[in-house]
Design a protein around this motif. Structure first.
Motif, short mmCIF file in Angstrom:
data_model
loop_
_atom_site.label_atom_id
_atom_site.label_comp_id
_atom_site.label_asym_id
_atom_site.label_seq_id
_atom_site.Cartn_x
_atom_site.Cartn_y
_atom_site.Cartn_z
N PHE A 57 0.91 -1.31 0.01
CA PHE A 57 0.03 -0.04 0.13
C PHE A 57 0.86 1.25 -0.14
N GLU A 58 2.31 1.04 -0.15
CA GLU A 58 2.95 2.33 -0.43
C GLU A 58 3.59 2.25 -1.85
N GLU A 59 2.97 1.62 -2.73
CA GLU A 59 3.60 1.20 -4.05
C GLU A 59 3.29 2.53 -5.11
N GLY A 82 -8.42 0.33 -5.07
CA GLY A 82 -8.21 -0.13 -3.62
C GLY A 82 -7.05 0.28 -3.09
N GLY A 83 -6.67 1.58 -3.09
CA GLY A 83 -5.52 2.06 -2.55
C GLY A 83 -4.48 2.63 -3.64
N THR A 84 -3.46 1.84 -4.16
CA THR A 84 -2.54 2.31 -4.70
C THR A 84 -2.59 1.48 -6.03
N GLY A 85 -3.65 0.41 -6.31
CA GLY A 85 -3.78 -0.28 -7.34
C GLY A 85 -4.24 0.61 -8.89
N VAL A 86 -3.60 -0.09 -9.75
CA VAL A 86 -3.66 0.53 -11.31
C VAL A 86 -4.60 -0.49 -12.05
N VAL A 87 -5.54 0.31 -13.08
CA VAL A 87 -6.28 -0.93 -13.83
C VAL A 87 -6.09 -0.16 -15.28
N PRO A 96 -13.90 -11.91 -25.44
CA PRO A 96 -14.02 -11.99 -24.14
C PRO A 96 -13.10 -10.83 -23.65
N THR A 97 -13.24 -10.87 -22.31
CA THR A 97 -12.35 -9.81 -21.43
C THR A 97 -11.61 -10.72 -20.57
N VAL A 98 -10.29 -10.40 -20.82
CA VAL A 98 -9.29 -11.31 -20.22
C VAL A 98 -8.38 -10.47 -19.18
N LEU A 99 -8.39 -10.74 -18.13
CA LEU A 99 -7.60 -10.20 -16.90
C LEU A 99 -6.25 -10.49 -16.95
N LEU A 100 -5.35 -9.64 -16.74
CA LEU A 100 -3.86 -9.96 -16.54
C LEU A 100 -3.33 -9.17 -15.11
N ARG A 101 -2.95 -9.96 -14.41
CA ARG A 101 -2.70 -9.40 -13.06
C ARG A 101 -1.17 -9.53 -12.88
N ALA A 102 -0.63 -8.61 -12.18
CA ALA A 102 0.55 -8.46 -11.56
C ALA A 102 0.65 -7.83 -10.32
N ASP A 103 1.26 -8.36 -9.16
CA ASP A 103 1.33 -7.70 -7.87
C ASP A 103 2.63 -6.77 -7.93
N MET A 104 2.72 -5.74 -7.06
CA MET A 104 3.67 -4.66 -7.02
C MET A 104 4.65 -4.60 -5.84
N ASP A 105 4.04 -5.20 -4.73
CA ASP A 105 4.67 -4.76 -3.30
C ASP A 105 5.94 -5.50 -3.17
#
Length: 440
Positions: A57-59, A82-87, A96-105
């Motif tokens: 949450f400090e990203e 959700g705080g510091t999230g980016v979409v 179709p809708t394809v969600l690709l996710r990466a975490d940052m912390d």
């Protein structure tokens, strides 16, 4: 054969052709042709992110860089989710809708790799490879944007905060994720791991363990170190508790089941000649089934309270939850489809089934928090030097010589780790997107 194992003899030829086309998805070859041109820039980005890690949450810097780059590729970017999230969303026709996710912390770990791009932030390090995840997702978003002529559908790139404390994915969901960005048809993601770079590993079914992290406060009675008879020693109480907790897995869980109980922190006292009045344990539990989880949690509570009672504690221990991850369950059909597509590009012999891993992940919230369950495929990709891994395996020193995630020595080999991660994520997305429709 159908996904449920039945023969499916009532399918028509037309149905088989349509489903085969769906499984094939959009062709990856032209999209991946652009990888060589961006590899060096991605490597520079990775080193920059590694040198400037940010805690959960400090990203802010990482999020801003991800947002800036995704916007420059043509994505519609929303920050502060959700705080510091980016979409980052790219609409490209029906499909179709394809969600690709990466975490940052990053983690509160002091880096000891000695790399020229080692962390510049005291006591903070990308010891789990989330900097690699961010870089790979940006690379995939760039390649997919440049190849819009070859696919149809919708991409939702998610740069998630606070995975390490099991709060980021849920925070983004709670911030109206589905209402704001739509419900995806599939959730895809990956995690770098300490096996040979160039390999991908994916397991269907329960693939990452559930985690329960607990804080245990043991209350004793302080006294002078020379007069232990005047105390109720919480240090001895804590030591006994730690040892007894180790019997849960070995004596209460069947050999056919899996569980891990780890005491990662024991804190008590300030001076050698003072018996303190309190000790604190932090306990981490990994399980794969609700039944085993319930049994382990009950055993922890019983042992903690029992050791306190045996020591004559006048106050009952406090047990509170720090955080919790659910079991990550990969959809079998999604794994089959995604792994086949990745294998077609990097070689089927380079896509392995590592079995369930005892690490945990919160990416599953994106697949299970909507009104319907969404297929999830989350895989590992290797980040270790293949020659070092081979030597360690020959010498029987793998656990000693190959740093694992969360180690102060963890440092993925930049290449071919980066290229493999970008290739896998891009190829996986295209396996779910539709091929471009010819203009009418």
């Amino acid at each position: 054969m159908a996904a449920d194992g039945t023969a499916g003899n009532d399918r028509t030829e037309e149905t088989e052709e349509t489903e085969g086309a769906d499984r094939t998805g959009a062709p990856p070859s032209r999209a991946l042709a652009g990888l060589d041109a961006i590899k060096d820039g991605l490597a520079d980005l990775y080193r920059d992110l590694h040198a400037r890690p940010e805690l959960s949450f400090e990203e802010h810097r990482t999020a801003a860089e991800a947002a800036r780059r995704a916007a420059s590729y043509g994505y519609e970017v929303t920050e502060g989710v959700g705080g510091t999230g980016v979409v980052a969303v790219l609409e490209n026709g029906p499909g179709p809708t394809v969600l690709l996710r990466a975490d940052m912390d990053a983690l509160p770990v002091t880096e000891r790799t000695g790399l020229p791009y080692a962390s510049r932030t005291e006591g903070v390090m990308h010891a789990c490879g989330h900097d690699m995840h961010v870089t790979c997702l940006l690379g995939a978003l760039k390649l997919l944007a440049d190849a819009r002529a070859d696919w149809s559908g919708r991409i939702v790139g998610v740069f998630q905060p606070a995975e390490e404390i099991a709060q980021g994915a849920q925070a983004m969901v709670d911030d109206g994720f589905y209402a704001r960005f739509g419900t995806p048809d599939v959730v895809l993601g990956q995690h770098v791991a300490p096996f040979p770079a160039g390999l991908v590993g994916v397991h269907a079914g329960p693939a990452f363990a559930a985690t329960d992290a607990l804080r245990v406060r043991l209350f004793g009675k302080g006294a002078h170190g020379s007069r232990p008879e005047a105390s109720i020693d919480p240090v001895v109480m804590a030591a006994s508790t730690v040892m007894r907790l180790q019997t849960i897995v070995s004596r209460e869980i069947a050999g056919t089941e899996t569980a891990v109980v780890t005491v990662g922190s024991l804190q008590a006292g300030t001076k050698d000649n003072i018996i303190p009045d309190e000790a604190e344990l932090k306990v981490n539990i990994r399980t794969y089934t609700p039944e085993v989880r319930t049994r382990v949690l009950a055993a922890v509570e019983r042992i903690v309270k029992g050791e306190a009672a045996t020591a004559g504690a006048e106050k009952e221990p406090e047990i509170t939850e720090i955080d919790a991850f659910p079991v990550l369950c990969n959809d079998a059909a999604a794994v089959e489809r995604t792994a086949a597509a990745i294998g077609d590009v990097i070689g089927a012999d380079r896509v392995l089934d590592p079995g369930p891993v005892t690490g945990s992940e919160d990416v599953g919230h994106f697949a299970t928090s909507a009104e319907r369950d969404i297929p999830l495929c989350y895989w590992l990709f290797g980040g270790a030097d293949p020659e070092k891994v081979a030597a360690a395996q020959r010498g029987g020193t793998f656990e000693r010589d190959i740093p694992s995630n969360h180690s102060p020595f963890f440092a993925p080999l930049v290449e071919p780790t980066l290229s493999t991660g970008v290739t896998a994520l891009t190829t996986a997305a295209l396996a779910w997107l539709e091929g471009a429709r010819p203009a009418k």
